[in-house]
Design an enzyme around this catalytic site. Structure first.
Site, PDB file in Angstrom:
ATOM      1  N   HIS A   1       1.441  -5.793 -16.341  1.00  0.00           N
ATOM      2  CA  HIS A   1       2.246  -6.938 -15.913  1.00  0.00           C
ATOM      3  C   HIS A   1       3.710  -6.553 -15.755  1.00  0.00           C
ATOM      4  CE1 HIS A   1       3.953  -7.491 -19.976  1.00  0.00           C
ATOM      5  NE2 HIS A   1       2.724  -7.288 -20.447  1.00  0.00           N
TER       6      HIS A   1
ATOM      7  N   CYS B   1      -0.269  -4.118 -24.163  1.00  0.00           N
ATOM      8  CA  CYS B   1      -0.251  -4.308 -22.716  1.00  0.00           C
ATOM      9  C   CYS B   1       0.684  -3.289 -22.060  1.00  0.00           C
ATOM     10  CB  CYS B   1       0.185  -5.721 -22.360  1.00  0.00           C
ATOM     11  SG  CYS B   1      -1.086  -6.971 -22.654  1.00  0.00           S
TER      12      CYS B   1
END
Length: 281
Positions: A162, A178
């Site tokens: 992301h 992440c």
């Protein structure tokens, strides 16, 4: 920035930057599309917040491709870098990434992109909310959303690639697992990668590759050494198991051209950019 034509096992080209008053590694990293720790490793001993004006800095914008399938998305945790091989095979995107910190390491292995979300909402996990009970159940899109403007959902539940609302975290081990990218980089990847794209995650501190008949080594700090660089600007030494065998296997019939002292120095210093280890014919 970040899109490269493929030449042998290397992509990109090295660059230099002469520092000016006010430069910081955080600013230079974003400008040249590299990571903060990448700059620190390539320029040991230089103050990342107040580089001496007029100092020639190495910008590590050339890279040996990881030993992984050259297909889809490939992440190398030690180099803190992501590669995207477009299906036509005519270019490779390569961008710095932020990954999981100690105790919350980004997993290795194979998965795929299972979803794409523009302007995503963020739903903190139970563990994240336990660390910060003041977090709302859902964070809507906007400047306070840590996912930024784009998110790629992976087959591994709760793991994403992301954007970020905190770009200085790119090129470091600071997330809960992440993968973070600069806002401009995740936008390019989001537009290029489709649902179903293969994702391979490896942890390879030492890489070998050929270019124009010459063999190169690229030695990065290990994940443990990355943390040490952040903490104190230097790292303790680590051996590379099976190094001689790896060099011999890669060099093949050109083993007699390998300069072993260069190999040893590269692994000792771990500057994170390609260094030629064969004598020219």
């Amino acid at each position: 920035m970040g899109e490269e034509r493929r030449t042998g096992d290397l992509v990109g080209a090295p660059q230099m930057h002469v520092s000016e008053t006010g430069d910081t590694f955080v600013d230079l990293a974003r400008r040249y599309n590299v990571g903060y720790v990448e700059l620190m490793a390539a320029n040991p001993g230089v103050d990342p917040w107040i580089p001496q004006s007029g100092h020639s800095l190495i910008i590590p914008t050339q890279h040996v491709l990881p030993d992984a399938p050259r297909k889809g998305v490939v992440l190398n945790l030690s180099s803190l870098r992501l590669y995207y091989f477009n299906p036509q095979g005519d270019w490779i995107g390569t961008w710095p990434i932020g990954v999981g910190r100690f105790g919350l390491t980004t997993p290795t292995g194979s998965t795929k992109i299972v979803g794409k979300r523009a302007n995503p909402s963020w739903t903190p996990t139970k563990e994240t909310r336990a660390d910060n009970p003041d977090l709302p159940t859902v964070v809507p899109p906007g400047p306070f959303n840590p996912l930024g403007k784009y998110a790629l959902d992976l087959g591994w539940k709760t793991y994403l690639i992301h954007g970020t609302n905190k770009p200085p975290g790119v090129g470091r081990r600071v997330s809960r697992g992440c993968v973070r990218m600069y806002p401009e980089d995740i936008e390019t990847l989001f537009q290029s990668a489709t649902i179903g794209t293969q994702v391979s995650v490896v942890d390879q501190p030492v890489l070998f590759g050929w270019l124009d008949g010459e063999l190169f080594i690229e030695a990065h700090p290990s994940q443990r050494q990355i943390d040490e660089i952040e903490e104190k600007g230097s790292f303790t030494l680590e051996d590379v198991p099976g190094l001689s065998d790896r060099v011999a296997d890669t060099a093949g019939d050109d083993i007699d051209r390998v300069v072993w002292s260069t190999v040893e120095q590269a692994v000792l210093e771990r500057r994170g950019y390609p260094i030629q280890i064969t004598q020219p014919r």
